[in-house]
Scaffold this active site. Structure first.
Site, mmCIF file in Angstrom:
data_model
loop_
_atom_site.group_PDB
_atom_site.id
_atom_site.type_symbol
_atom_site.label_atom_id
_atom_site.label_comp_id
_atom_site.label_asym_id
_atom_site.label_seq_id
_atom_site.Cartn_x
_atom_site.Cartn_y
_atom_site.Cartn_z
ATOM 1 N N SER A 95 20.740 109.776 -0.951
ATOM 2 C CA SER A 95 21.396 108.647 -1.636
ATOM 3 C C SER A 95 22.850 109.024 -1.876
ATOM 4 O O SER A 95 23.125 109.884 -2.717
ATOM 5 C CB SER A 95 20.710 108.355 -2.971
ATOM 6 O OG SER A 95 19.338 108.165 -2.785
ATOM 7 N N LYS A 170 20.642 100.797 -1.655
ATOM 8 C CA LYS A 170 19.996 101.819 -2.493
ATOM 9 C C LYS A 170 20.686 101.921 -3.862
ATOM 10 O O LYS A 170 20.041 102.083 -4.896
ATOM 11 C CB LYS A 170 20.045 103.162 -1.753
ATOM 12 C CG LYS A 170 19.576 104.358 -2.525
ATOM 13 C CD LYS A 170 18.098 104.323 -2.836
ATOM 14 C CE LYS A 170 17.697 105.557 -3.651
ATOM 15 N NZ LYS A 170 16.346 105.417 -4.218
ATOM 16 N N LYS A 239 23.498 110.714 -10.911
ATOM 17 C CA LYS A 239 24.380 110.673 -9.726
ATOM 18 C C LYS A 239 24.347 109.274 -9.100
ATOM 19 O O LYS A 239 25.393 108.725 -8.731
ATOM 20 C CB LYS A 239 23.899 111.739 -8.728
ATOM 21 C CG LYS A 239 24.626 111.802 -7.405
ATOM 22 C CD LYS A 239 23.882 111.134 -6.262
ATOM 23 C CE LYS A 239 22.511 111.647 -5.998
ATOM 24 N NZ LYS A 239 21.792 110.962 -4.938
HETATM 25 P P1 NAD Z 1 16.018 118.287 -4.036
HETATM 26 O O1 NAD Z 1 17.130 118.939 -4.774
HETATM 27 O O2 NAD Z 1 14.616 118.538 -4.459
HETATM 28 O O3 NAD Z 1 16.122 118.656 -2.461
HETATM 29 C C1 NAD Z 1 17.316 118.884 -1.770
HETATM 30 C C2 NAD Z 1 17.105 120.040 -0.800
HETATM 31 O O4 NAD Z 1 18.301 120.229 -0.032
HETATM 32 C C3 NAD Z 1 16.829 121.376 -1.503
HETATM 33 O O5 NAD Z 1 15.609 121.931 -1.040
HETATM 34 C C4 NAD Z 1 18.029 122.239 -1.128
HETATM 35 O O6 NAD Z 1 17.712 123.620 -0.990
HETATM 36 C C5 NAD Z 1 18.442 121.606 0.199
HETATM 37 N N1 NAD Z 1 19.825 121.938 0.555
HETATM 38 C C6 NAD Z 1 20.929 121.848 -0.215
HETATM 39 N N2 NAD Z 1 22.020 122.242 0.477
HETATM 40 C C7 NAD Z 1 21.587 122.574 1.719
HETATM 41 C C8 NAD Z 1 22.226 123.069 2.887
HETATM 42 N N3 NAD Z 1 23.550 123.355 2.913
HETATM 43 N N4 NAD Z 1 21.477 123.295 3.982
HETATM 44 C C9 NAD Z 1 20.139 123.066 3.981
HETATM 45 N N5 NAD Z 1 19.470 122.591 2.900
HETATM 46 C C10 NAD Z 1 20.195 122.361 1.781
HETATM 47 O O7 NAD Z 1 16.350 116.710 -4.059
HETATM 48 P P2 NAD Z 1 15.348 115.473 -3.807
HETATM 49 O O8 NAD Z 1 14.772 115.031 -5.096
HETATM 50 O O9 NAD Z 1 14.462 115.794 -2.656
HETATM 51 O O10 NAD Z 1 16.429 114.355 -3.411
HETATM 52 C C11 NAD Z 1 17.101 114.398 -2.162
HETATM 53 C C12 NAD Z 1 17.848 113.095 -1.983
HETATM 54 O O11 NAD Z 1 16.917 112.006 -2.013
HETATM 55 C C13 NAD Z 1 18.883 112.810 -3.080
HETATM 56 O O12 NAD Z 1 20.033 112.274 -2.498
HETATM 57 C C14 NAD Z 1 18.175 111.809 -3.988
HETATM 58 O O13 NAD Z 1 19.076 110.959 -4.653
HETATM 59 C C15 NAD Z 1 17.304 111.060 -2.993
HETATM 60 N N6 NAD Z 1 16.069 110.476 -3.536
HETATM 61 C C16 NAD Z 1 15.253 111.215 -4.348
HETATM 62 C C17 NAD Z 1 14.076 110.656 -4.828
HETATM 63 C C18 NAD Z 1 13.123 111.423 -5.725
HETATM 64 O O14 NAD Z 1 12.191 110.814 -6.269
HETATM 65 N N7 NAD Z 1 13.280 112.731 -5.881
HETATM 66 C C19 NAD Z 1 13.733 109.332 -4.468
HETATM 67 C C20 NAD Z 1 14.570 108.613 -3.614
HETATM 68 C C21 NAD Z 1 15.744 109.202 -3.146
#
Ligand code: NAD
Length: 298
Positions: A95, A170, A239
């Site tokens: 997002s 979104k 965010k």
């Molecule tokens: P999260 O922090 O659990 O996962 C992000 C992952 O990215 C982590 O495992 C991290 O190690 C990895 N990462 C970061 N930098 C990196 C790099 N340079 N190279 C490789 N990997 C890297 O976050 P999330 O909750 O899974 O959310 C991810 C996205 O999805 C966000 O943008 C969030 O807004 C969106 N989102 C989340 C949800 C939810 O319910 N959690 C729902 C819809 C959308």
């Protein structure tokens, strides 16, 4: 078609799992080796760097925390864009702001790479079940190429418009989630102070006009259970609200409800709840009033 998946966090690990299970040859990477290992145990191939992944695949998916991280993963000499073959498609499912995606798409186009947005809704439960709603911003031809993979990740897949339009959709959705959550929190605490039980409030609201996803997804599982392991982290919801604020500035659209909501989530983050599920915003009112919305959650 070889698929790459970068970002195997709360959402990405389930989404990548569903891509592997659908039979796609899948390459994965994350900063956390244990997350990569979970996927390789299911049959994915691990890559030492994001560039190694980018060079190996036809379509690279990213599911990263925010726009700044997406930009750092994509750009620069170590970035994904420098390593992609011409013709590669990058699908960012994080997002982020439409402007971030549009900027990445412009840079990608110089290397003959297509860059599109496909953010999701449905939470970790929807990611695990493969039932996410996916909002795609892309040219039609690129959308059609990646649709078979998206079908492994989500149930309702919408082609919203050109690049960045999935992100815009979104933002609108998550403004409402944030506002609904904050409103639910104050309403439940007011109800408790008036003498209503949490169970009664759940039963009546869930079948009445005050119903919302915030109620059905968050009240029993998180609030009543007093269990705030995310889920959807408050910092991530915050965010998303700031993305709405950014869009309000660039489009000159007032968003007073969302601004109030941002300030409520700021209070909750200042109180140390940023890493908890976003439903922990209720603690602001619980701490102010002494009321506690608790119960069996059954
Ligand atoms: P999260 O922090 O659990 O996962 C992000 C992952 O990215 C982590 O495992 C991290 O190690 C990895 N990462 C970061 N930098 C990196 C790099 N340079 N190279 C490789 N990997 C890297 O976050 P999330 O909750 O899974 O959310 C991810 C996205 O999805 C966000 O943008 C969030 O807004 C969106 N989102 C989340 C949800 C939810 O319910 N959690 C729902 C819809 C959308």
């Amino acid at each position: 078609m070889k698929i790459g998946f970068i970002g195997l966090g709360r959402m990405g690990k389930h989404m990548a799992t569903n891509v592997v299970k659908a039979g796609f040859e899948t390459y994965v990477n994350d900063l956390v080796p244990a997350l990569v290992e979970q996927l390789t145990e299911l049959g994915a191939k691990s890559c030492a760097t994001n560039q190694e992944l980018a060079a190996a695949v036809d379509v690279a998916f990213t599911m990263l925390p925010n726009g700044a991280i997406v930009e750092s993963v994509m750009c620069g000499p170590e970035g994904v864009l420098a390593a992609c073959k011409p013709g590669t498609i990058i699908v960012d499912m994080s997002s982020v702001a439409p402007a971030t995606t549009q900027k990445m798409a412009e840079i990608a186009a110089k290397n003959g790479v297509k860059y599109i947005d496909a953010p999701v809704s449905g939470g970790t439960a929807g990611a695990e079940a493969g039932t996410l709603t996916i909002m795609v911003g892309a040219e039609k031809e690129t959308f059609e190429k990646v649709k078979p993979v998206l079908e492994a990740i989500g149930k309702r897949i919408y082609h919203i418009g050109g690049v960045g339009m999935g992100d815009a959709m979104k933002i609108v959705n998550n403004m409402l989630l944030g506002a609904n959550m904050a409103s639910l929190a104050e309403a439940l605490v007011l109800g408790a102070k008036c003498g209503l039980s949490p169970d009664t409030m759940y039963d009546i609201i869930s079948t009445s006009s005050g119903n919302s996803y915030a109620l059905t997804a968050k009240m029993k599982k998180f609030i009543m259970a007093d269990a705030y392991e995310p889920g959807f982290a408050m910092d991530v919801q915050y965010k998303d609200l700031t993305l709405a604020q950014e869009a309000s500035r660039t489009t000159r659209t007032p968003i007073p409800m969302t601004n109030t909501c941002i300030s409520i989530f700021e209070q909750a983050r200042a109180a140390g709840h940023g890493g908890e599920d976003m439903s922990a915003v209720i603690k602001i009112w619980e701490d102010l009033t002494g009321a506690k919305i608790t119960g069996t959650g059954k």
